[in-house]
Motif scaffolding. Structure first.
Motif, PDB file in Angstrom:
ATOM      1  N   UNK A 184      -1.258  -9.233   9.035  1.00 51.05           N
ATOM      2  CA  UNK A 184      -1.712 -10.725   8.440  1.00 51.05           C
ATOM      3  C   UNK A 184      -3.078 -10.658   7.614  1.00 51.05           C
ATOM      4  N   UNK A 185      -3.816  -9.458   8.028  1.00 47.33           N
ATOM      5  CA  UNK A 185      -5.241  -9.080   7.489  1.00 47.33           C
ATOM      6  C   UNK A 185      -4.892  -8.278   6.250  1.00 47.33           C
ATOM      7  N   UNK A 186      -3.818  -8.085   5.801  1.00 44.44           N
ATOM      8  CA  UNK A 186      -3.840  -7.062   4.670  1.00 44.44           C
ATOM      9  C   UNK A 186      -4.342  -5.733   5.012  1.00 44.44           C
ATOM     10  N   UNK A 187      -4.126  -5.194   6.176  1.00 43.84           N
ATOM     11  CA  UNK A 187      -4.691  -4.050   6.593  1.00 43.84           C
ATOM     12  C   UNK A 187      -3.342  -3.079   6.846  1.00 43.84           C
ATOM     13  N   UNK A 188      -3.092  -2.280   5.977  1.00 51.28           N
ATOM     14  CA  UNK A 188      -1.761  -1.344   6.113  1.00 51.28           C
ATOM     15  C   UNK A 188      -2.544   0.085   6.723  1.00 51.28           C
ATOM     16  N   UNK A 189      -1.350   0.531   7.590  1.00 52.67           N
ATOM     17  CA  UNK A 189      -1.670   1.742   8.427  1.00 52.67           C
ATOM     18  C   UNK A 189      -0.259   2.661   8.161  1.00 52.67           C
TER      19      UNK A 189
END
Length: 302
Positions: A184-189
């Motif tokens: 939901x924080x636009x952090x992609x892993x």
């Protein structure tokens, strides 16, 4: 469409040579400001060098912008300071490629606990340290791209690399939780399992293969996985210009009737329990539980 990193700030650990250097050079060529982090040691983790500074000089000579950093990924406070310095200089951190690593290869019978612990500390804990140091900043920015470096050894095993394999599969597991927490924080892993001819593999790969598996052939996958339109929770293998995905799957649960929930009952059904086919790829650990509950309902057990 050209994939650009203009306006982005990237940290690449272990970027003094091999894969990390190749990533740093291409990120800079595509417009990123790059922190070239490297302790500069030998592949077994000993010693220091000016490897990172040489990569910065290469980037500058090509018209890019970069700084060198010699912090150790095994020291969390050094990673925190690295991120703070990067933010102070360039305003943020948008990309983190966890690439630093060492090897201490031995058969498990000859491997010391110290050999095991150090490899796990550098690869798994080191990646966790760097990621933790940048995590809250990426959440605040509502933008982050993080790449973990796993290995075929972690995914599939390799003789003489118990420590390395344990650490590398651990990184794939770390990705699978962080992609959920960062969504939901636009952090992609994502997770990359590269095969490349580097200092780490120079006496493992034959000379012909060493040329074929140049680090540059892994770069397309790595940079896509930290680009703006990157997927999340992917496991990608890359080497010699060939690319594939890998998946953690589960087959359909076999429900044993109450009277057959014994060791012998399990043994009788092992063929079905271990069968391949009709597999699914859960998006979280909770989906495993949901699949079990669904199977119990279908069997009339609940």
């Amino acid at each position: 469409m050209t994939i650009s990193f203009e306006g982005r700030v990237a940290i690449v650990t272990g970027a003094g040579g091999g894969l990390g250097r190749a990533y740093a050079l291409e990120l800079a060529r595509r417009g990123a400001k790059v922190v070239v982090n490297d302790l500069g040691g030998a592949r077994d983790g000993t010693g220091h060098s000016d490897a990172a500074l040489k990569v910065v000089e290469e980037i500058a000579a090509a018209g890019g912008e970069a700084i060198s950093n010699g912090a150790s990924v095994t020291e969390y406070e050094q990673m925190v300071e690295l991120v703070a310095q990067t933010k102070a200089k360039w305003g943020g951190v948008h990309v983190l490629i966890n690439n630093a690593g060492i090897l201490r290869d031995k058969s498990f019978t000859k491997m010391t606990p110290e050999d095991f612990e150090l490899v796990v500390k550098v690869h798994l804990l080191g990646s966790a340290n760097a990621t933790k140091a940048v995590w809250d900043l990426m959440r605040e920015q509502a933008y982050g791209r993080i790449l973990m470096t796993a290995s075929s050894t972690g995914l599939f095993g390799n003789f003489g690399q118990a420590n390395y394999g344990a650490a590398k599969l651990g990184l794939a597991g770390l990705t699978k939780t962080l992609y959920l927490e960062g969504a939901k924080y636009n952090v992609r892993v994502n997770t990359l399992a590269p095969v490349a001819a580097t200092r780490m593999t120079e006496d493992i790969l034959p000379e012909e293969a060493f040329k074929l598996f140049a680090p540059e052939n892994v770069v397309p996958a790595a940079l896509y996985l930290v680009s703006e339109d990157a997927p999340t929770n992917a496991i990608v293998g890359a080497g010699a210009g060939a690319f594939h995905s890998a998946f953690v799957t589960m087959n359909k649960p076999v429900v044993l009737p109450p009277a057959e929930r014994t060791v012998e009952g399990f043994a009788e059904q092992w063929g079905a329990i271990s069968a391949r086919g009709a597999e699914t790829t859960p998006g979280s650990g909770a989906e495993q539980s949901q699949a079990i509950l669904a199977a119990l309902q279908a069997a009339g057990s609940i």
